[in-house]
Design an enzyme around this catalytic site. Structure first.
Site, short mmCIF file in Angstrom:
data_model
loop_
_atom_site.label_atom_id
_atom_site.label_comp_id
_atom_site.label_asym_id
_atom_site.label_seq_id
_atom_site.Cartn_x
_atom_site.Cartn_y
_atom_site.Cartn_z
N LYS A 113 -8.38 13.54 -5.26
CA LYS A 113 -7.49 13.53 -6.15
C LYS A 113 -7.57 15.21 -7.33
CE LYS A 113 -5.08 9.51 -6.20
NZ LYS A 113 -4.59 8.30 -6.89
N LYS A 194 -1.74 7.49 8.71
CA LYS A 194 -1.16 6.63 8.26
C LYS A 194 0.19 6.86 7.54
CE LYS A 194 -2.59 3.15 4.52
NZ LYS A 194 -3.36 2.57 3.75
N LYS A 197 4.35 6.95 2.01
CA LYS A 197 5.31 7.24 1.00
C LYS A 197 4.79 8.96 0.47
CE LYS A 197 3.78 4.91 -3.09
NZ LYS A 197 3.73 3.99 -3.91
#
Length: 329
Positions: A113, A194, A197
């Site tokens: 991140k 995968k 969202k």
């Protein structure tokens, strides 16, 4: 509290997919019968990424309603909002004092991140310590997480053992609760990744609260291949993913799903998958709408859940404060 304690938290950072439903939420009602389950909407974790305040408030209540719509019983389990129990951050501060920066820098999610951000904030670095506090605060014994969270649980165990060694036994050492063997739901547009969202392509995922027409449209556009055969094989990841979704919603094996569509084309397979998903989600969506419109119920659940969680949290925090040398208030 004679049953083993299971702790699970979900961020209200966006709508949840059928992957979240099949892999976690659908299994929560069964867990609450066998264990003392503590389910948390971890809104404090969510703000490690910039959030729109009104949207965060809305999504927090959305998630409480969704937990309940999926079968979580606030009378049987503890269901609450993280920021309503300040003991989380109080314990996190103490745990920060025995956690090395080197450990935090090595966390895979932090490294991933931080590479995507121009400026790195301390909250992102310290996120795993707050997660450790979430778990240890309730003397949790089992944490149902996937492999992507294993490193965080290992850090939690390490922090707990370090505190126990330095100050005397205080925390139970949590174990990972292996999820039931089941399908790993993949992206409809890239079946080697995968389902997420956060995917930029809305056709790549199905949300738990998607309208039936949207579900049918997304599955119709799902990637398959040019072979034209319905085979459950790694060489046909798109078809395999659709069979996994169908099997999961119908409660059958992928092999049984394959046999069901063996003489069909991709069109029939997609139609079958779409109807299975629509039918499977319909009771959840109906119940969700009823709960979400009942503001008094949601406020009551949040308030009572926070009170029950805080009672347990304070017991642990009092021990911690005494052992580190704080004067009793």
């Amino acid at each position: 509290m004679d049953r083993k304690i299971v702790y699970s938290g979900i961020q209200p950072s966006g709508a949840l997919t059928i992957g979240n439903y099949l892999g976690a939420l659908r299994n929560f009602p069964a867990l609450q019968e066998a264990y003392q389950c503590i389910y948390c909407v971890v809104d404090m974790h969510a703000i490690t990424v910039a959030q729109h305040p009104a949207q965060l408030r809305k999504r927090t209540l959305d998630l409480i309603a969704l937990y309940m719509a999926c079968g979580v019983d606030p009378e049987n389990a503890i269901l609450y909002v993280q920021s309503h129990v300040p003991e989380h951050v109080e314990l996190a501060w103490v745990l920060n004092t025995i956690t090395s920066v080197g450990q935090l820098n090595r966390m895979t999610q932090f490294k991933d991140k931080s590479q995507k951000q121009k400026e790195i904030y301390a909250g992102l670095l310290n996120y795993p310590v707050l997660m450790a506090a979430d778990i240890l605060l309730y003397q949790t014994e089992l944490v149902p997480v996937g492999e992507d969270q294993r490193q965080h649980i290992e850090l939690t165990r390490d922090i707990a053992e370090r505190f126990n060694t330095r100050y005397s036994p205080t925390f139970k050492i949590p174990e990972i609760m292996a999820p039931k063997v089941g399908a790993r739901i993949m992206s409809l547009q890239n079946p080697k990744a995968k389902m997420s969202k956060s995917d930029a392509d809305e056709n790549a995922y199905i949300l738990i609260l998607d309208e039936p027409d949207a579900i049918r449209r997304k599955i119709k556009r799902a990637v398959t291949d040019s072979e034209g055969k319905v085979v459950y094989s790694d060489s046909q990841p798109g078809v395999k993913n659709l069979l996994d979704i169908y099997a999961s919603f119908r409660g059958i094996s992928p092999e049984a799903a394959e046999r069901e569509f063996a003489s069909s084309g991709y069109g029939a397979l997609k139609e079958g998958v779409a109807e299975a998903v629509v039918e499977g989600l319909e009771p959840v969506q109906t119940r969700y709408k009823e709960i979400r419109e009942d503001k008094a119920l949601l406020e009551s659940v949040c308030k009572e859940g926070a009170q029950r969680a805080s009672y347990l949290a304070q017991k642990t925090l009092r021990k911690v404060y005494r052992k580190v040398g704080f004067v009793q208030k």
